[in-house]
Motif scaffolding. Sequence first.
Motif, PDB file in Angstrom:
ATOM      1  N   CYS A  80       0.808  -1.226   0.000  1.00  0.00           N
ATOM      2  CA  CYS A  80       0.000   0.000   0.000  1.00  0.00           C
ATOM      3  C   CYS A  80       0.837   1.270   0.000  1.00  0.00           C
ATOM      4  O   CYS A  80       0.282   2.374  -0.059  1.00  0.00           O
ATOM      5  N   ALA A  81       2.170   1.143   0.101  1.00  0.00           N
ATOM      6  CA  ALA A  81       3.074   2.300   0.072  1.00  0.00           C
ATOM      7  C   ALA A  81       2.785   3.275   1.217  1.00  0.00           C
ATOM      8  O   ALA A  81       2.808   4.489   1.037  1.00  0.00           O
ATOM      9  N   LYS A  85      -6.331   4.632   2.989  1.00  0.00           N
ATOM     10  CA  LYS A  85      -6.463   3.748   1.832  1.00  0.00           C
ATOM     11  C   LYS A  85      -7.327   2.522   2.112  1.00  0.00           C
ATOM     12  O   LYS A  85      -7.417   1.615   1.278  1.00  0.00           O
ATOM     13  N   SER A 137      -1.067   4.032  -4.688  1.00  0.00           N
ATOM     14  CA  SER A 137       0.181   3.332  -4.359  1.00  0.00           C
ATOM     15  C   SER A 137       1.002   3.189  -5.621  1.00  0.00           C
ATOM     16  O   SER A 137       0.466   3.246  -6.736  1.00  0.00           O
TER      17      SER A 137
END
Length: 230
Positions: free
Chosen positions: A12-13, A19, A218
Amino acid sequence: MKKQMRLVSWNCANGFARKQDALRSLAPDLAIICEINQKDAELIENADVQWVGNFGAKGMALMGFNGWLLEKLHESADHHFLAALASHGEHRLTLVGVWTLPVKSNYVRPVISALDQVSSLLTGDVIMAGDFNANPVWKTKPSFEDARTRLLDCGLASLWHERSGELHGAETAATLFWRWDETHSFHIDYVFASEGLRERCSGMTIGTYQDWVASKISDHVPLVADFALT
């Protein structure tokens, strides 16, 4: 009684708190989320969550939704491997999440080390998935092919490659877009599964650049796999 199980594997960065809806839009039963901090992992609602990592840093989480429960079996915080027994009623499988960090600039060495540690758990229905940060196009020692050979010895093969017929290192679908750039893309995220689950896989998709990266969710896209439950 549930007839299907959906797995989502996604880096998911970071910033997972904003998110969650993106993940929920995929309707997972089980999820492997990389680059997620502990606070964000613990805040997710209506999920059974196991997290591994170092305090104050990004880590990796396994998540169970829709009644799926997770019992931690093994963890390695330094290089982010987490194994759990996933269960839903009479259904059981071993779920191993992967988010590798390098050892002496090599991302494959910790994968092989982790396989040494968890090999005894890799029986029955098994999924090992996540961000491996590796592909045969990078000629490292040990190489990704060395790790893949070990995975095959454990009965695990990549769902995407088996279903698409693509060769490792010659993928047409990328999972990482380096520095958010569509022209610098790599296939480094995988879903490896045992033979029984591969036979019961009813579909697998990889997210698109436009939906996930261009929209700044992401720099990785999710891998989604559906399985029939016996």
